[in-house]
Write an enzyme that holds these catalytic residues in place. Structure first.
Site, PDB file in Angstrom:
ATOM      1  N   ASN A 200       6.557  -7.145   3.934  1.00 57.36           N
ATOM      2  CA  ASN A 200       6.493  -5.896   3.180  1.00 57.36           C
ATOM      3  C   ASN A 200       7.036  -6.096   1.775  1.00 57.36           C
ATOM      4  O   ASN A 200       8.035  -6.802   1.577  1.00 57.36           O
ATOM      5  CB  ASN A 200       7.310  -4.806   3.875  1.00 57.36           C
ATOM      6  CG  ASN A 200       6.779  -4.458   5.246  1.00 57.36           C
ATOM      7  OD1 ASN A 200       5.616  -4.725   5.556  1.00 57.36           O
ATOM      8  ND2 ASN A 200       7.618  -3.859   6.067  1.00 57.36           N
TER       9      ASN A 200
ATOM     10  N   LYS B 281      14.212   1.822   2.577  1.00 49.00           N
ATOM     11  CA  LYS B 281      13.483   2.949   3.154  1.00 49.00           C
ATOM     12  C   LYS B 281      14.013   4.288   2.647  1.00 49.00           C
ATOM     13  O   LYS B 281      13.315   5.297   2.706  1.00 49.00           O
ATOM     14  CB  LYS B 281      13.585   2.910   4.683  1.00 49.00           C
ATOM     15  CG  LYS B 281      13.055   1.624   5.307  1.00 49.00           C
ATOM     16  CD  LYS B 281      11.596   1.372   4.956  1.00 49.00           C
ATOM     17  CE  LYS B 281      11.072   0.097   5.601  1.00 49.00           C
ATOM     18  NZ  LYS B 281       9.701  -0.233   5.125  1.00 49.00           N
TER      19      LYS B 281
ATOM     20  N   LYS C 280       5.465   2.153  -4.315  1.00 50.19           N
ATOM     21  CA  LYS C 280       6.908   2.050  -4.110  1.00 50.19           C
ATOM     22  C   LYS C 280       7.472   0.781  -4.734  1.00 50.19           C
ATOM     23  O   LYS C 280       8.616   0.750  -5.204  1.00 50.19           O
ATOM     24  CB  LYS C 280       7.189   2.074  -2.612  1.00 50.19           C
ATOM     25  CG  LYS C 280       8.651   2.030  -2.222  1.00 50.19           C
ATOM     26  CD  LYS C 280       8.769   2.065  -0.719  1.00 50.19           C
ATOM     27  CE  LYS C 280      10.199   1.998  -0.237  1.00 50.19           C
ATOM     28  NZ  LYS C 280      10.272   2.023   1.246  1.00 50.19           N
TER      29      LYS C 280
ATOM     30  N   GLY D 118      -3.082   1.739   9.182  1.00 48.64           N
ATOM     31  CA  GLY D 118      -1.875   0.990   9.523  1.00 48.64           C
ATOM     32  C   GLY D 118      -1.970  -0.418   8.963  1.00 48.64           C
ATOM     33  O   GLY D 118      -3.037  -0.893   8.574  1.00 48.64           O
ATOM     34  N   HIS D 119      -0.833  -1.123   8.913  1.00 52.34           N
ATOM     35  CA  HIS D 119      -0.873  -2.457   8.305  1.00 52.34           C
ATOM     36  C   HIS D 119      -1.537  -3.500   9.189  1.00 52.34           C
ATOM     37  O   HIS D 119      -1.773  -4.625   8.757  1.00 52.34           O
ATOM     38  CB  HIS D 119       0.509  -2.914   7.832  1.00 52.34           C
ATOM     39  CG  HIS D 119       1.631  -2.693   8.800  1.00 52.34           C
ATOM     40  ND1 HIS D 119       1.681  -3.282  10.037  1.00 52.34           N
ATOM     41  CD2 HIS D 119       2.761  -1.947   8.693  1.00 52.34           C
ATOM     42  CE1 HIS D 119       2.789  -2.920  10.652  1.00 52.34           C
ATOM     43  NE2 HIS D 119       3.464  -2.107   9.873  1.00 52.34           N
TER      44      HIS D 119
ATOM     45  N   GLY E 103       0.788  -1.226   0.000  1.00 59.02           N
ATOM     46  CA  GLY E 103       0.000   0.000   0.000  1.00 59.02           C
ATOM     47  C   GLY E 103       0.816   1.270   0.000  1.00 59.02           C
ATOM     48  O   GLY E 103       0.259   2.360  -0.134  1.00 59.02           O
ATOM     49  N   GLY E 104       2.139   1.161   0.143  1.00 62.42           N
ATOM     50  CA  GLY E 104       2.977   2.343   0.290  1.00 62.42           C
ATOM     51  C   GLY E 104       3.286   3.028  -1.029  1.00 62.42           C
ATOM     52  O   GLY E 104       3.493   2.373  -2.053  1.00 62.42           O
TER      53      GLY E 104
END
Length: 460
Positions: A213, A362, A91, A184-185, A79-80
């Site tokens: 992730n 990140k 991403k 949130g996850h 989802g990021g």
């Protein structure tokens, strides 16, 4: 005003097409927030986890491992948007290696595992509304990945941001999309249930899930861990790694003193005056990788028995409705962590795995490493260190923070880092082709942008 605020938020969610299960979960946390819950876990309420089991010490039968993997689904949190790196789409679509994106490499990992073991091994993404279309289009380039009868994704829920001053859902006509946030996850459990995907997996004969992730290319499908998890009989398990000084911000497991239960503590759950305990890699020596294993039957039972409300610990984030405008209204974003479910399931456990199973991206520092020859792409689709220790990378955030700026300064690709211990770049430097870095190399800030010519060796 809070009762009215909850009613307004519930109606906003219904109008926005949010599922009843997600509304019930949001309501649970709204009431906790109203009651003054902070989600903080003080140091005096926990004991460090000092001696967890290690995968390297476990005997796993090869046949049992293959059988367990044949009943496993691979779930990736996708989802990021990578906004911290200047991205505005998924991403996982960022090129990482030889022009291949995270999703390309993940598809390759799943394909390799299928060929090696014969397992069906479905790949399912948890997308957000902003990542779904592009990510499914990317997976369409891998038509063999889809498993008949199973979807390639399900959607993460969304919830309203809540004004801190009056506990009502915020109104922001300048950009209505900013009125919403992901939960949130930890929402993965609710979303799996409300989407129907959990039941479809069970009906198709799957018993276990391996979740991680999408930006962690170390979390390759593992028959060995699947076999260990199946033999453990545990409903839930978390993968841990030994902490180093570079892992001080990562969440960790601990033992709650009141009942001896394993729990997860993240940065946002630590009192600010106790952050020195949280960041002490000797006091809390293992960090939580967010690589998780679930027994799908036991997860389904827990969700249905509790009306989708697992009761994960609250994470209360205080933000502004527009992250780029500090004068915009202050809001609460109510979140939960996927890994916090460890305290929900009796008999949940954890296992220490090799550092190669934790390889998140990140920042552009991480991206430079993965694109360099310090890592190699192996037959199972995993990126693994090609040197004894990864060099430490510190790029000047003024010039390298966003992917666009980063790519402009490495037009010929990453320099060779095989012989490097560290690379520190201060200032605006553009790297030519075939640059080699050795030892502890650094570039100092200059009055004007500089260039490292083709073929130069930067020696520490």
């Amino acid at each position: 005003m809070s009762a009215e605020g909850l009613a307004q938020a519930q109606q906003k969610m219904r109008d926005g097409g949010v599922s009843d299960a997600a509304i019930a979960v949001f309501s649970h946390y709204y009431e906790a927030l109203e009651a003054g819950a902070t989600g903080l876990i003080p140091e005096e309420t926990i004991e460090p986890l000092l001696d967890p089991d290690r995968l390297e010490d476990v005997d796993v039968n090869d046949d049992a491992a293959a059988d367990a993997l044949s009943k496993t689904v691979i779930i990736k949190l996708n989802g990021g948007l990578g906004t911290s790196m200047g991205m505005d789409r998924a991403k996982s679509l960022l090129p990482v290696r030889d022009g291949k994106s995270f999703l390309d490499l993940i598809a390759g990992q799943v394909r390799q595992a299928r060929e090696a073991t014969g397992a069906r091994l479905p790949l399912v993404l948890m997308n957000s509304f902003r990542t779904q279309e592009d990510s499914l289009a990317a997976l369409a380039q891998h038509p063999d990945i889809e498993v008949d009868g199973l979807p390639l994704d399900f959607l993460q829920n969304r919830e309203p941001k809540i004004r801190i001053d009056d506990m009502t859902p915020v109104d922001w006509p300048a950009d209505p999309t900013l009125e919403w946030c992901p939960p949130g996850h930890g929402d993965i459990y609710t979303a799996l249930l409300s989407s129907g995907v959990l039941e479809r997996l069970l009906e198709a004969g799957f018993k276990y899930a391996s979740a991680s992730n999408s930006d962690n290319l170390g979390a390759v499908p593992s028959a060995r861990i699947a076999g260990w998890f199946a033999a453990s009989g545990a409903p839930y398990a978390a993968e841990l790694c030994r902490r180093t000084a570079a892992d001080r911000k990562g969440g960790h497991l601990a033992i709650r003193r009141s009942d001896g239960q394993l729990i997860l503590r993240d940065t946002a759950q630590t009192p600010p005056d106790q952050m020195d305990y949280f960041t002490d890699e000797h006091r809390h020596p293992y960090f939580h990788t967010n690589n998780l294993w679930w027994d799908l039957e036991k997860l389904h039972a827990a969700l249905t028995e509790r009306g989708a409300v697992l009761g994960l610990p609250l994470i209360r984030n205080e933000k502004t409705v527009d992250p780029t405008d500090s004068s915009s209204p202050k809001v609460f974003q109510i979140e939960t962590a996927m890994g916090a479910a460890i305290e929900v399931f009796e008999g949940a456990t954890a296992i220490v795995v090799g550092r190669d199973r934790f390889l998140p991206v990140k920042t552009t520092n991480d991206l430079l490493l993965l694109r360099s020859d310090a890592y190699r792409l192996e037959e199972d689709g995993a990126l693994r260190l090609a040197v004894d220790a990864a060099p430490l990378i510190d790029l000047d955030s003024r010039f390298y923070k966003t992917v666009g700026d980063f790519d402009a300064r490495f037009p010929a690709g990453a320099p060779s880092l095989r012989a490097a211990s560290s690379l520190t770049v201060a200032g605006d430097w553009t790297f030519g082709a075939d640059v080699v870095v050795t030892g502890d190399a650094s570039l100092d800030d200059a009055d004007a942008p500089g260039t490292i010519a083709d073929g130069v060796t930067l020696e520490g």
